[in-house]
Design an enzyme around this catalytic site. Structure first.
Site, PDB file in Angstrom:
ATOM      1  N   SER A 263      47.744  44.125   6.658  1.00  0.00           N
ATOM      2  CA  SER A 263      48.223  44.641   5.401  1.00  0.00           C
ATOM      3  C   SER A 263      49.829  44.709   5.571  1.00  0.00           C
ATOM      4  CB  SER A 263      47.528  45.829   4.839  1.00  0.00           C
ATOM      5  OG  SER A 263      47.843  46.972   5.487  1.00  0.00           O
ATOM      6  N   HIS A 264      50.577  44.400   4.120  1.00  0.00           N
ATOM      7  CA  HIS A 264      51.723  44.626   4.323  1.00  0.00           C
ATOM      8  C   HIS A 264      52.143  45.820   3.120  1.00  0.00           C
ATOM      9  CE1 HIS A 264      52.540  40.979   6.771  1.00  0.00           C
ATOM     10  NE2 HIS A 264      51.533  40.358   5.637  1.00  0.00           N
ATOM     11  N   PRO A 265      52.704  46.824   3.677  1.00  0.00           N
ATOM     12  CA  PRO A 265      53.207  48.010   2.500  1.00  0.00           C
ATOM     13  C   PRO A 265      54.109  47.518   1.530  1.00  0.00           C
ATOM     14  CG  PRO A 265      53.520  48.697   4.818  1.00  0.00           C
ATOM     15  CD  PRO A 265      53.487  47.139   5.105  1.00  0.00           C
ATOM     16  N   VAL A 266      53.473  47.625   0.326  1.00  0.00           N
ATOM     17  CA  VAL A 266      54.182  47.282  -0.847  1.00  0.00           C
ATOM     18  C   VAL A 266      54.189  48.617  -2.079  1.00  0.00           C
ATOM     19  CG1 VAL A 266      53.804  44.894  -0.585  1.00  0.00           C
ATOM     20  CG2 VAL A 266      52.399  46.188  -2.083  1.00  0.00           C
TER      21      VAL A 266
END
Length: 72
Positions: free
Chosen positions: A10-13
């Site tokens: 996951s990529h923090p957004v």
């Protein structure tokens, strides 16, 4: 395997709110201007107002390009 280190893709957004001037929680506006710091624009995944339903890579590439074209 229990006890093994976990990994995430996951990529923090959406960690830095993007919104209009009337939102006191907003850090940047719709053109990426950082509130309270004149001349500074930040446009990356952290300021996306919602988590994209697609891979974040193309979204993060196109969002700054779109905003840069609008402010120049």
């Amino acid at each position: 395997m229990p006890g093994a280190a976990g990994r995430s893709n996951s990529h923090p957004v959406s960690t830095v709110p993007m919104s209009g001037d009337n939102d006191p929680a907003a850090v940047v506006d719709g053109q990426g201007r950082v509130n309270g710091i004149k001349g500074l624009h930040v446009i990356d995944a952290s300021s996306l107002p919602e988590i994209p339903s697609v891979n974040t890579n193309p979204t993060v590439i196109m969002t700054p390009e779109h905003i840069a074209a609008a402010i120049h």
